[in-house]
Motif scaffolding. Structure first.
Motif, PDB file in Angstrom:
ATOM      1  N   GLY A 426      10.112  -6.068  -6.240  1.00  0.00           N
ATOM      2  CA  GLY A 426       8.920  -5.727  -7.382  1.00  0.00           C
ATOM      3  C   GLY A 426       7.688  -6.223  -6.251  1.00  0.00           C
ATOM      4  N   GLN A 427       7.740  -7.233  -5.608  1.00  0.00           N
ATOM      5  CA  GLN A 427       6.515  -7.588  -4.965  1.00  0.00           C
ATOM      6  C   GLN A 427       6.167  -6.772  -3.714  1.00  0.00           C
ATOM      7  OE1 GLN A 427       4.637 -10.213  -5.422  1.00  0.00           O
ATOM      8  NE2 GLN A 427       5.572 -11.644  -7.071  1.00  0.00           N
ATOM      9  N   ARG A 428       7.156  -6.114  -3.070  1.00  0.00           N
ATOM     10  CA  ARG A 428       6.767  -5.000  -2.346  1.00  0.00           C
ATOM     11  C   ARG A 428       6.257  -3.684  -2.737  1.00  0.00           C
ATOM     12  NH1 ARG A 428      12.484  -4.447   0.950  1.00  0.00           N
ATOM     13  NH2 ARG A 428      11.598  -2.298   1.235  1.00  0.00           N
ATOM     14  N   ALA A 429       6.804  -3.493  -3.991  1.00  0.00           N
ATOM     15  CA  ALA A 429       6.109  -2.301  -4.891  1.00  0.00           C
ATOM     16  C   ALA A 429       4.584  -2.813  -5.328  1.00  0.00           C
ATOM     17  CB  ALA A 429       7.131  -2.082  -6.055  1.00  0.00           C
ATOM     18  N   LEU A 430       4.509  -4.013  -5.638  1.00  0.00           N
ATOM     19  CA  LEU A 430       3.375  -4.284  -6.072  1.00  0.00           C
ATOM     20  C   LEU A 430       2.146  -4.296  -4.944  1.00  0.00           C
ATOM     21  CD1 LEU A 430       1.310  -5.599  -8.143  1.00  0.00           C
ATOM     22  CD2 LEU A 430       2.227  -7.732  -7.519  1.00  0.00           C
ATOM     23  N   SER A 431       2.605  -4.780  -3.759  1.00  0.00           N
ATOM     24  CA  SER A 431       1.825  -4.616  -2.834  1.00  0.00           C
ATOM     25  C   SER A 431       1.132  -3.129  -2.419  1.00  0.00           C
ATOM     26  CB  SER A 431       2.274  -5.201  -1.345  1.00  0.00           C
ATOM     27  OG  SER A 431       2.560  -6.710  -1.556  1.00  0.00           O
ATOM     28  N   HIS A 432       2.212  -2.390  -2.430  1.00  0.00           N
ATOM     29  CA  HIS A 432       1.797  -0.840  -1.959  1.00  0.00           C
ATOM     30  C   HIS A 432       1.116  -0.361  -3.097  1.00  0.00           C
ATOM     31  CE1 HIS A 432       5.583  -1.271   0.702  1.00  0.00           C
ATOM     32  NE2 HIS A 432       4.533  -1.115   1.662  1.00  0.00           N
ATOM     33  N   LEU A 433       1.524  -0.609  -4.342  1.00  0.00           N
ATOM     34  CA  LEU A 433       0.598  -0.180  -5.413  1.00  0.00           C
ATOM     35  C   LEU A 433      -0.944  -0.619  -5.531  1.00  0.00           C
ATOM     36  CD1 LEU A 433       3.003  -0.186  -8.552  1.00  0.00           C
ATOM     37  CD2 LEU A 433       2.122   1.772  -7.393  1.00  0.00           C
ATOM     38  N   ARG A 434      -1.021  -1.712  -5.219  1.00  0.00           N
ATOM     39  CA  ARG A 434      -2.366  -2.427  -4.924  1.00  0.00           C
ATOM     40  C   ARG A 434      -3.137  -1.720  -3.623  1.00  0.00           C
ATOM     41  NH1 ARG A 434      -2.254  -8.743  -4.789  1.00  0.00           N
ATOM     42  NH2 ARG A 434      -4.298  -8.406  -5.317  1.00  0.00           N
ATOM     43  N   MET A 435      -2.388  -1.364  -2.757  1.00  0.00           N
ATOM     44  CA  MET A 435      -3.190  -0.702  -1.617  1.00  0.00           C
ATOM     45  C   MET A 435      -3.568   0.638  -1.826  1.00  0.00           C
ATOM     46  SD  MET A 435      -4.291  -1.035   1.362  1.00  0.00           S
ATOM     47  CE  MET A 435      -3.559  -2.940   1.630  1.00  0.00           C
ATOM     48  N   ALA A 436      -2.592   1.116  -2.648  1.00  0.00           N
ATOM     49  CA  ALA A 436      -2.864   2.811  -3.241  1.00  0.00           C
ATOM     50  C   ALA A 436      -4.307   2.682  -4.039  1.00  0.00           C
ATOM     51  CB  ALA A 436      -1.677   3.202  -3.976  1.00  0.00           C
ATOM     52  N   VAL A 437      -4.371   1.975  -4.842  1.00  0.00           N
ATOM     53  CA  VAL A 437      -5.617   2.282  -5.683  1.00  0.00           C
ATOM     54  C   VAL A 437      -6.812   1.371  -4.820  1.00  0.00           C
ATOM     55  CG1 VAL A 437      -4.218   2.018  -7.939  1.00  0.00           C
ATOM     56  CG2 VAL A 437      -5.031  -0.254  -6.936  1.00  0.00           C
ATOM     57  N   SER A 438      -6.372   0.769  -3.909  1.00  0.00           N
ATOM     58  CA  SER A 438      -7.667   0.248  -3.107  1.00  0.00           C
ATOM     59  C   SER A 438      -8.268   1.252  -2.030  1.00  0.00           C
ATOM     60  CB  SER A 438      -7.147  -0.994  -2.155  1.00  0.00           C
ATOM     61  OG  SER A 438      -6.754  -2.005  -2.967  1.00  0.00           O
TER      62      SER A 438
END
Length: 488
Positions: A426-438
């Motif tokens: 979950g934490q890895r996915a969260l990091s990638h999602l936050r980077m995507a919307v950034s």
């Protein structure tokens, strides 16, 4: 570091782990004593997973002993375990524990296992490059923190006293990598570390701090074992000034829904530098000219060591970049080791003049960059085909490669969706999602994926904030409106 084997005496396991950390080693470490065998998987010097053949240290029994699982419940859960399914995945599927709770239990279990190995003679074998099952939960704990947790679990006794020479001077760690570790210190450890100046012996320090003998021994033993301080027969000529790297525990609910612009920029900068730095000459690695003084070289190395320390991967926006940070750190250290030595520097300067290596071949760098972009596109295209065929395991490394060479928003979204299929990622996915919307503030599928991520974890306000981001630029988006209705 090649395959290595050997015997360790009581208390020597910590030294081996520190050496692996200093070498930023990746691979499998096997430790064997009379109780049985334990395996530690490392990535760039950080323990990522721990397993044990000792029955009482297996996850199921651990949870029973912790009161999180009844013995009868354990037996029934094991009966439901499908062929090849990891026990942790089964617990999550059955709803026995939440992912965050399971991670913390795995970290505590790793600390217990390590605390049992520290006092005992063991045999060891390290196999570099050997990876564990990719489905295993990745431990998000630094080597320093794990060693500190293990020491805190040890009963007071001879093993701790043996670490402490009463006549030795207590000094700040001279190795920058160890000294700049990210750790969570107890109040006693932090206070004791703040009093270390390199000019007092252990006995003198003991009299200076308002601790009981027991608390002093345990705090100092923890700092020594973690590698934050070291003992010396004489005070150093130039004592190192300590900049406390005490980490505040990360509070998930305080994170912004997307990375700040400077965080997204740093993420991109680390990826780019990691792919280039090993081709740069030593002065450029340090950001200095060939005429730099020794003081400038020392100061710049300390600055870059903090900036690119591998333990910064504990920061949310760098969570997936430990290997890249380690690559940069090693390249910077190689440059420093040569340029800080006058004789080696003179030889290197002569080499630069002869080879004219100080001039950048811009065209060659452009060709290399284009090749990386082509590889990223090909990897993403192949991953798309595998995902359509349901081969998520095959798609994962291709998407990771594509995100590393060309971290585009849609690639990061695809990668996050694959990672979300594993409850422990979950934490890895969260990091990638936050980077995507950034990178793309109007990437609607990523915002909605983030909303579902938070809603599933009962963080309703955070989930709503993600939905509202979509409705700001697309007020009639049906999926966003339906999600908002469900959340309210």
């Amino acid at each position: 570091m090649g395959v290595s084997t050997g015997q360790l005496g009581a208390g020597e396991v910590a030294g081996l782990l520190r050496r692996l950390y200093q070498g930023l080693a990746s691979g499998r470490l096997e430790l064997r004593n009379q109780q049985g065998v334990r395996w530690f998987w490392l990535e760039a010097g950080q323990v990522r997973a721990v397993e044990s053949e000792v029955e009482e240290e297996k996850l199921g029994q651990w949870l029973v002993d912790r009161g999180l699982l009844e013995r009868e419940q354990l037996a029934l859960t094991l009966l439901r375990q499908e062929n090849g399914e990891l026990f942790g995945d089964l617990l999550l599927r059955q709803g026995v524990v939440e992912a965050e709770q399971l991670h913390e239990e795995l970290v505590e279990r790793a600390a217990l296992i390590l605390s049992r190995l520290l006092p005992a003679p063991v045999s060891f074998e390290f196999k570099p490059g050997e990876k564990g099952d990719p489905r295993m939960c990745v431990l998000d704990v630094t080597m320093g923190d794990l060693l500190l947790r293990a020491i805190r679990r040890l009963p007071d006794g001879e093993i701790l006293q043996k670490l402490i020479n009463p006549k030795a001077f207590v000094c700040a760690q001279s190795d920058v990598l160890l000294r700049e570790q990210k750790v969570h210190l107890s109040a006693s450890e932090a206070f004791l570390l703040s009093r270390v100046n390199g000019r007092t012996t252990t006995d003198q320090l003991r009299r200076l701090v308002p601790f009981s003998e027991e608390d002093f021994v345990k705090a100092l033993a923890g700092l020594i074992t973690a590698g934050l301080v070291e003992l010396s027969d004489a005070p150093p000529q130039a004592p190192v000034r300590l900049a406390l790297t005490q980490e505040e525990p990360e509070v998930l609910v305080d994170e912004t829904v997307a990375f700040e612009p400077h965080q997204a920029a740093e993420h991109q900068r680390v990826l780019k530098l990691a792919s280039e730095i090993e081709r740069q000459h030593y002065y450029r690695r340090l950001g200095l000219s060939p005429g730099a003084t020794q003081d400038q070289i020392h100061e710049r190395y300390r600055e870059l060591a903090r900036m690119f320390h591998p333990d910064r991967a504990s920061e949310p926006h760098l969570r997936t970049l430990r290997s890249e940070l380690a690559r940069i750190f090693n390249a910077v250290k190689d440059a420093y080791d040569t340029l800080s030595d006058p004789e080696r520097r003179a030889r290197y300067d002569q080499f630069l003049r002869q080879a004219e290596a100080g001039h950048e071949d811009f065209q060659e760098e452009e060709r290399r960059r284009k090749a990386q972009l082509e590889l990223a596109r090909a990897s993403k295209k192949q991953a798309d085909l595998l995902l359509k065929a349901g081969d998520y395991g095959g798609a994962l490394p291709l998407l990771e490669q594509a995100a590393r060479f060309a971290p585009e928003a849609d690639t990061l979204l695809l990668l996050a969706r694959v990672e979300l299929r594993n409850p422990m990622w979950g934490q890895r996915a969260l990091s990638h999602l936050r980077m995507a919307v950034s990178l793309d503030p109007q990437l609607t599928p990523a915002w909605l994926e983030l909303a579902r991520f938070w809603f599933k974890r009962r963080q309703v306000q955070r989930a709503l904030a993600c939905v509202e981001k979509v409705l700001e630029y697309d007020p009639k988006n049906a999926e966003a409106l339906e999600l908002r209705r469900q959340m309210k």
